[in-house]
Design a protein around this motif. Sequence first.
Motif, PDB file in Angstrom:
ATOM      1  N   SER A  86       6.362   3.706   0.535  1.00 42.01           N
ATOM      2  CA  SER A  86       6.816   2.562   1.327  1.00 42.01           C
ATOM      3  C   SER A  86       7.858   1.716   0.608  1.00 42.01           C
ATOM      4  O   SER A  86       8.731   1.130   1.259  1.00 42.01           O
ATOM      5  CB  SER A  86       5.627   1.697   1.744  1.00 42.01           C
ATOM      6  N   ALA A  87       7.799   1.621  -0.723  1.00 45.16           N
ATOM      7  CA  ALA A  87       8.778   0.799  -1.447  1.00 45.16           C
ATOM      8  C   ALA A  87      10.198   1.349  -1.327  1.00 45.16           C
ATOM      9  O   ALA A  87      11.128   0.589  -1.011  1.00 45.16           O
ATOM     10  CB  ALA A  87       8.374   0.644  -2.907  1.00 45.16           C
ATOM     11  N   PRO A  88      10.431   2.665  -1.552  1.00 48.61           N
ATOM     12  CA  PRO A  88      11.809   3.165  -1.372  1.00 48.61           C
ATOM     13  C   PRO A  88      12.318   3.006   0.057  1.00 48.61           C
ATOM     14  O   PRO A  88      13.491   2.694   0.268  1.00 48.61           O
ATOM     15  CB  PRO A  88      11.715   4.642  -1.752  1.00 48.61           C
ATOM     16  N   LYS A  89      11.425   3.181   1.049  1.00 48.12           N
ATOM     17  CA  LYS A  89      11.845   2.989   2.440  1.00 48.12           C
ATOM     18  C   LYS A  89      12.226   1.534   2.686  1.00 48.12           C
ATOM     19  O   LYS A  89      13.225   1.243   3.345  1.00 48.12           O
ATOM     20  CB  LYS A  89      10.721   3.387   3.396  1.00 48.12           C
ATOM     21  N   GLY A  90      11.430   0.611   2.162  1.00 41.80           N
ATOM     22  CA  GLY A  90      11.724  -0.811   2.337  1.00 41.80           C
ATOM     23  C   GLY A  90      13.031  -1.203   1.675  1.00 41.80           C
ATOM     24  O   GLY A  90      13.814  -1.972   2.238  1.00 41.80           O
ATOM     25  N   ILE A  91      13.278  -0.688   0.485  1.00 45.94           N
ATOM     26  CA  ILE A  91      14.525  -0.992  -0.219  1.00 45.94           C
ATOM     27  C   ILE A  91      15.721  -0.430   0.549  1.00 45.94           C
ATOM     28  O   ILE A  91      16.745  -1.096   0.716  1.00 45.94           O
ATOM     29  CB  ILE A  91      14.472  -0.467  -1.662  1.00 45.94           C
ATOM     30  N   LEU A  92      15.592   0.793   1.050  1.00 49.65           N
ATOM     31  CA  LEU A  92      16.679   1.405   1.812  1.00 49.65           C
ATOM     32  C   LEU A  92      16.969   0.624   3.090  1.00 49.65           C
ATOM     33  O   LEU A  92      18.127   0.306   3.384  1.00 49.65           O
ATOM     34  CB  LEU A  92      16.330   2.861   2.147  1.00 49.65           C
ATOM     35  N   PHE A  93      15.918   0.282   3.846  1.00 42.95           N
ATOM     36  CA  PHE A  93      16.118  -0.467   5.086  1.00 42.95           C
ATOM     37  C   PHE A  93      16.657  -1.868   4.814  1.00 42.95           C
ATOM     38  O   PHE A  93      17.454  -2.391   5.583  1.00 42.95           O
ATOM     39  CB  PHE A  93      14.827  -0.534   5.894  1.00 42.95           C
ATOM     40  N   LYS A 111       0.857  -1.185   0.000  1.00 42.51           N
ATOM     41  CA  LYS A 111       0.000   0.000   0.000  1.00 42.51           C
ATOM     42  C   LYS A 111       0.892   1.232   0.000  1.00 42.51           C
ATOM     43  O   LYS A 111       1.947   1.240   0.629  1.00 42.51           O
ATOM     44  CB  LYS A 111      -0.896   0.006   1.243  1.00 42.51           C
ATOM     45  N   ASN A 112       0.470   2.262  -0.706  1.00 42.08           N
ATOM     46  CA  ASN A 112       1.223   3.506  -0.807  1.00 42.08           C
ATOM     47  C   ASN A 112       2.662   3.223  -1.258  1.00 42.08           C
ATOM     48  O   ASN A 112       3.633   3.621  -0.623  1.00 42.08           O
ATOM     49  CB  ASN A 112       1.192   4.254   0.529  1.00 42.08           C
ATOM     50  N   ALA A 113       2.758   2.499  -2.381  1.00 45.83           N
ATOM     51  CA  ALA A 113       4.056   2.004  -2.854  1.00 45.83           C
ATOM     52  C   ALA A 113       5.046   3.112  -3.175  1.00 45.83           C
ATOM     53  O   ALA A 113       6.251   2.908  -3.065  1.00 45.83           O
ATOM     54  CB  ALA A 113       3.852   1.127  -4.085  1.00 45.83           C
ATOM     55  N   SER A 114       4.570   4.303  -3.550  1.00 42.27           N
ATOM     56  CA  SER A 114       5.506   5.373  -3.904  1.00 42.27           C
ATOM     57  C   SER A 114       6.329   5.830  -2.705  1.00 42.27           C
ATOM     58  O   SER A 114       7.427   6.356  -2.869  1.00 42.27           O
ATOM     59  CB  SER A 114       4.755   6.555  -4.507  1.00 42.27           C
TER      60      SER A 114
END
Length: 137
Positions: free
Chosen positions: A31-38, A26-29
């Motif tokens: 949450s996805a960059p945050k997930g990739i960074l973490f 959800k809200n991929a724009s």
Amino acid sequence: MLIGLLNACYGFSGYEAAGHMSEETKNASESAPKGILFACISTALTGLAFLLGLLYASEGNLDGIDEGASDSKVVNIFSIAFDNKIPGALAMTCLLIINLFFAGFSSMTVTSRIGFAMARDGAIPFSSFFAVVDNNT
């Protein structure tokens, strides 16, 4: 030799899963960059911890690693860390083999997801065959 090479890579594997799962979030724009960074930060830290653990376990005796009971330097470090007792080194080596087994499953999952996405988009031959989803489950 191969086990030693793969051991150094374990900490740096699996981080691409955050990118593959981004289309299901959800809200991929955001949450996805945050997930990739973490994911990149956590794999870098675990890889560093693994390599530092190997260096600490070798007790500075890096010359003795080549003349161990095994051809793998990592297994020889385990042997040194457990005072040349076979059960401890064997247990740690078994953990690495189990890790390799699950890394194979991870690679298979990533490859099948990419293959399905390409078939769904019609990018591979016989896409209509591979893009079918069973509705009975």
